[in-house]
Design a protein around this motif. Structure first.
Motif, mmCIF file in Angstrom:
data_model
loop_
_atom_site.group_PDB
_atom_site.id
_atom_site.type_symbol
_atom_site.label_atom_id
_atom_site.label_comp_id
_atom_site.label_asym_id
_atom_site.label_seq_id
_atom_site.Cartn_x
_atom_site.Cartn_y
_atom_site.Cartn_z
ATOM 1 N N MET A 50 10.127 -5.577 3.528
ATOM 2 C CA MET A 50 10.122 -6.167 2.187
ATOM 3 C C MET A 50 9.807 -7.649 2.240
ATOM 4 S SD MET A 50 13.362 -4.358 0.276
ATOM 5 C CE MET A 50 13.293 -2.653 -0.296
ATOM 6 N N LYS A 51 10.257 -8.339 3.296
ATOM 7 C CA LYS A 51 10.019 -9.777 3.407
ATOM 8 C C LYS A 51 8.547 -10.096 3.617
ATOM 9 C CE LYS A 51 14.628 -10.854 5.154
ATOM 10 N NZ LYS A 51 15.447 -11.288 6.315
ATOM 11 N N GLU A 52 7.758 -9.109 4.083
ATOM 12 C CA GLU A 52 6.335 -9.328 4.258
ATOM 13 C C GLU A 52 5.592 -9.358 2.924
ATOM 14 O OE1 GLU A 52 4.828 -6.379 6.897
ATOM 15 O OE2 GLU A 52 6.158 -6.911 8.557
ATOM 16 N N TYR A 53 6.310 -8.927 1.852
ATOM 17 C CA TYR A 53 5.697 -8.881 0.523
ATOM 18 C C TYR A 53 6.622 -9.640 -0.451
ATOM 19 C CZ TYR A 53 3.137 -5.254 2.938
ATOM 20 O OH TYR A 53 2.374 -4.578 3.853
ATOM 21 N N PRO A 54 6.620 -10.998 -0.348
ATOM 22 C CA PRO A 54 7.650 -11.795 -1.033
ATOM 23 C C PRO A 54 7.571 -11.791 -2.549
ATOM 24 C CG PRO A 54 6.000 -13.212 -0.018
ATOM 25 C CD PRO A 54 5.728 -11.837 0.491
ATOM 26 N N THR A 55 6.477 -11.341 -3.119
ATOM 27 C CA THR A 55 6.397 -11.334 -4.587
ATOM 28 C C THR A 55 6.562 -9.936 -5.164
ATOM 29 O OG1 THR A 55 3.976 -11.096 -4.551
ATOM 30 C CG2 THR A 55 4.880 -13.347 -4.566
ATOM 31 N N THR A 56 6.800 -8.962 -4.317
ATOM 32 C CA THR A 56 6.879 -7.565 -4.766
ATOM 33 C C THR A 56 8.339 -7.177 -5.015
ATOM 34 O OG1 THR A 56 4.912 -7.025 -3.498
ATOM 35 C CG2 THR A 56 6.313 -5.172 -4.193
ATOM 36 N N GLY A 57 8.561 -6.470 -6.131
ATOM 37 C CA GLY A 57 9.885 -5.956 -6.429
ATOM 38 C C GLY A 57 9.985 -4.487 -6.053
ATOM 39 N N PHE A 58 11.184 -4.074 -5.638
ATOM 40 C CA PHE A 58 11.398 -2.696 -5.193
ATOM 41 C C PHE A 58 12.556 -2.069 -5.965
ATOM 42 C CE2 PHE A 58 9.446 -4.924 -1.641
ATOM 43 C CZ PHE A 58 8.437 -4.044 -1.262
ATOM 44 N N HIS A 59 12.438 -0.760 -6.162
ATOM 45 C CA HIS A 59 13.440 0.014 -6.892
ATOM 46 C C HIS A 59 14.110 0.991 -5.925
ATOM 47 C CE1 HIS A 59 15.451 1.907 -10.220
ATOM 48 N NE2 HIS A 59 14.879 3.096 -9.968
ATOM 49 N N ILE A 60 15.428 0.959 -5.845
ATOM 50 C CA ILE A 60 16.205 1.826 -4.954
ATOM 51 C C ILE A 60 16.692 3.014 -5.777
ATOM 52 C CG2 ILE A 60 18.065 1.924 -3.264
ATOM 53 C CD1 ILE A 60 15.958 -0.253 -2.717
ATOM 54 N N THR B 5 0.841 -1.203 0.000
ATOM 55 C CA THR B 5 0.000 0.000 0.000
ATOM 56 C C THR B 5 0.873 1.248 0.000
ATOM 57 O OG1 THR B 5 -0.054 0.080 2.402
ATOM 58 C CG2 THR B 5 -1.747 -1.253 1.319
ATOM 59 N N VAL B 6 0.208 2.382 -0.217
ATOM 60 C CA VAL B 6 0.919 3.665 -0.163
ATOM 61 C C VAL B 6 1.533 3.865 1.205
ATOM 62 C CG1 VAL B 6 0.617 6.172 -0.295
ATOM 63 C CG2 VAL B 6 -0.558 4.676 -1.929
ATOM 64 N N GLU B 7 0.820 3.425 2.241
ATOM 65 C CA GLU B 7 1.337 3.581 3.592
ATOM 66 C C GLU B 7 2.641 2.799 3.778
ATOM 67 O OE1 GLU B 7 -1.759 2.860 2.795
ATOM 68 O OE2 GLU B 7 -2.829 4.674 3.460
ATOM 69 N N VAL B 8 2.711 1.609 3.176
ATOM 70 C CA VAL B 8 3.942 0.803 3.297
ATOM 71 C C VAL B 8 5.113 1.491 2.595
ATOM 72 C CG1 VAL B 8 5.013 -1.387 2.638
ATOM 73 C CG2 VAL B 8 2.692 -1.361 3.541
ATOM 74 N N VAL C 185 18.006 8.643 -0.182
ATOM 75 C CA VAL C 185 17.682 7.395 -0.890
ATOM 76 C C VAL C 185 16.180 7.186 -0.750
ATOM 77 C CG1 VAL C 185 17.936 4.882 -0.905
ATOM 78 C CG2 VAL C 185 19.927 6.323 -0.540
ATOM 79 N N GLU C 186 15.522 6.855 -1.859
ATOM 80 C CA GLU C 186 14.102 6.587 -1.842
ATOM 81 C C GLU C 186 13.826 5.181 -2.370
ATOM 82 O OE1 GLU C 186 12.053 9.602 -3.980
ATOM 83 O OE2 GLU C 186 12.255 11.107 -2.399
ATOM 84 N N ILE C 187 12.689 4.633 -1.966
ATOM 85 C CA ILE C 187 12.278 3.286 -2.406
ATOM 86 C C ILE C 187 10.914 3.365 -3.050
ATOM 87 C CG2 ILE C 187 11.742 0.918 -1.681
ATOM 88 C CD1 ILE C 187 13.696 1.305 0.630
ATOM 89 N N SER C 188 10.796 2.780 -4.234
ATOM 90 C CA SER C 188 9.514 2.743 -4.926
ATOM 91 C C SER C 188 9.275 1.316 -5.419
ATOM 92 C CB SER C 188 9.507 3.726 -6.111
ATOM 93 O OG SER C 188 10.533 3.376 -7.049
ATOM 94 N N LEU C 189 8.085 1.071 -5.983
ATOM 95 C CA LEU C 189 7.800 -0.248 -6.521
ATOM 96 C C LEU C 189 8.576 -0.439 -7.831
ATOM 97 C CD1 LEU C 189 3.960 -0.571 -5.910
ATOM 98 C CD2 LEU C 189 5.817 -1.602 -4.618
ATOM 99 N N LYS C 190 9.101 -1.634 -7.976
ATOM 100 C CA LYS C 190 9.847 -1.998 -9.179
ATOM 101 C C LYS C 190 8.908 -2.127 -10.357
ATOM 102 C CE LYS C 190 12.564 -5.911 -10.895
ATOM 103 N NZ LYS C 190 13.105 -7.243 -10.502
ATOM 104 N N ASP C 191 9.282 -1.530 -11.515
ATOM 105 C CA ASP C 191 8.471 -1.660 -12.707
ATOM 106 C C ASP C 191 8.498 -3.108 -13.187
ATOM 107 O OD1 ASP C 191 7.850 1.020 -12.701
ATOM 108 O OD2 ASP C 191 9.556 1.571 -13.972
ATOM 109 N N GLU C 192 7.357 -3.651 -13.526
ATOM 110 C CA GLU C 192 7.290 -5.028 -14.000
ATOM 111 C C GLU C 192 7.680 -5.092 -15.482
ATOM 112 O OE1 GLU C 192 6.900 -7.550 -12.138
ATOM 113 O OE2 GLU C 192 6.478 -6.388 -10.327
#
Length: 463
Positions: free
Chosen positions: A382-392, A344-347, A456-463
């Motif tokens: 991040m481990k709580e969302y095992p299928t989600t990719g993140f972009h640093i 979520t946005v909150e995460v 440093v910011e973290i966003s969702l990884k583009d699929e």
């Protein structure tokens, strides 16, 4: 004369009764003991050598005139040893003795005769009879040395022979050899005829079962005579070549295999040979009738799909998505996200609250130790969302050149990504990139603004 005629008569009487076991690679050695006759007459009329032309006839003239021209002694007078050398060729070393009393039609003193010869013969047996024939003619050439009345001379030899194989390891050999003398003064051109009994030996029995390789259908494996040298390891009366279960006694109806459980399926085709079962399941039982054998069915008394090893599909996390479709079967999620929790946005905001506090050594990409706990918090989320990719993402303020800032931001973002992989986040879930001073979130004209832009910011990884 008497002895030579006896051998010739015996050979003719049993001609055609031989056993086809001629000298070959399986019986390479042979010795011959017999008699020889020397004839100086049918060699061509000339004055060459020691004998005058008056004692000679035309080539092959009176060739079979045994009584008038042949010199024979009444004892064993020729011995030879031969070795099969392959492809029908045989090498023979022979020695003979005789007494010369007849030179053509002229009687002479009793002259001693000795010869030592080497011969290479080619057997025509296979060409005439096919392999294994008892009639074994040969043609050959050779050379040797002959002494007559203690005067020696070399000879070039041409020969023809017929071996007749009478038994498994013996036969008779009839041979005629023309010996052309080299020495013009001392040489004597002549024919030497011989007849002898041959004994062959050295038969090859590779597996040591008492059956020669030539007759052994399994020459490298010890076997039994009733199976032509092939084994019957389990003793069930079916030789191993035809026995589908050569190490276990069985039944002829099952090609030598047993049926231990009596279900009509032989053990070599029965995946459950000690438990009666079904033919369609290769002899294994299926108690719950779900088409999965009990041995492979984790729920043998409760029908279930093969994809779940015979058990009904569970929903371990109770999120309404069956485990077979749930990419996160132990973490409650949403149907829309295949059973995994959604970020979520909150995460994302919480991740960035942590990430903006990550500190680096001055003007470097080295993470300061006091930021390790912050990075651990990020990893735990991040481990709580095992299928989600993140972009640093790495960002800087505007001090310094654009290229320098861009490089520094790339290295700092990569440093964060690499650290996260060392504490349990799979590398394929992360990407990193640096953007230099291109995306400020505050003014670069004040120290406080520049501090906010160095981040440093973290966003969702583009699929």
């Amino acid at each position: 004369m008497k002895h030579l005629n006896s051998i010739l008569v015996a050979a003719l009487l049993i001609f055609g009764v031989g056993v086809a076991n001629a000298q070959d690679e399986n019986n390479p050695w042979a010795i011959e003991i017999g008699f020889n006759a020397v004839d100086t007459f049918p060699v061509g009329v000339d004055d060459e050598g020691r004998l005058p032309a008056a004692t000679k006839g035309d080539m092959f003239d009176e060739y079979f005139n045994v009584n008038d021209h042949w010199n024979i002694i009444p004892s064993v007078s020729r011995v030879s040893v031969s070795r099969y050398i392959g492809s029908g060729f045989i090498f023979t070393a022979a020695g003979s003795v005789n007494r010369i009393t007849q030179v053509g039609d002229v009687r002479v003193d009793d002259l001693p005769y000795y010869s030592a010869d080497g011969e290479v013969k080619y057997s025509l047996r296979d060409l005439i009879n096919g392999p294994g024939g008892w009639f074994d003619p040969s043609l050959g050439i050779g050379g040797g040395y002959t002494w007559v009345d203690d005067v020696g001379f070399g000879t070039a030899n041409a020969l023809a022979s017929v071996r007749i194989w009478l038994g498994e390891n013996w036969g008779v050999n009839l041979q005629s050899t023309y010996k052309h003398a080299f020495e013009d003064e001392y040489g004597i051109q002549h024919f030497q005829h011989s007849a002898g009994v041959m004994f062959q030996f050295g038969g090859k029995d590779t597996d040591g079962d008492g059956i020669y390789d030539s007759e052994d259908e399994c020459p490298e494996t010890p076997g039994l005579p009733e199976f032509n040298g092939c084994p019957d390891t389990d003793g069930d009366g079916i030789e191993d070549r035809n026995d589908a279960c050569p190490n276990t006694p069985g039944l002829a109806e099952f090609n030598g295999c047993p049926d231990t459980d009596g279900d009509g399926i032989p053990d070599n085709q029965d995946e459950c040979p000690t438990v009666p079962g079904l033919a369609e399941l290769n002899g294994c039982p299926d108690a719950d009738g779900d088409g999965i054998t009990d041995a492979e069915d984790e729920c043998p008394n409760e029908a279930g799909p093969a994809a779940n090893n015979g058990c009904p599909w569970p929903d371990r996390d109770g999120d309404g998505v069956l485990d077979k479709d749930d990419e996160c079967p132990d973490v409650p999620g949403t149907v829309a996200n295949n059973g995994c929790p959604e970020v979520t946005v909150e995460v994302i905001n919480q991740l960035n609250e942590y990430s903006r506090t990550i500190l680096f050594d001055y003007d470097k990409a080295t993470i300061r130790q006091e930021s390790y706990s912050t990075l651990q918090n990020i990893a735990d989320i991040m481990k709580e969302y095992p299928t989600t990719g993140f972009h640093i993402e790495g960002h800087t303020d505007s001090r310094g050149s654009d290229s320098y800032n861009l490089d520094l931001s790339k290295r700092r973002a990569a440093s964060v990504m690499n650290y996260l992989t060392t504490i349990g986040i799979p590398g394929d879930r992360l990407t990193s990139e640096g953007y230099g001073e291109a995306n400020p979130i505050a003014t670069n004209n004040t120290a406080a603004g520049r501090q906010q832009n160095r981040r440093v910011e973290i966003s969702l990884k583009d699929e």
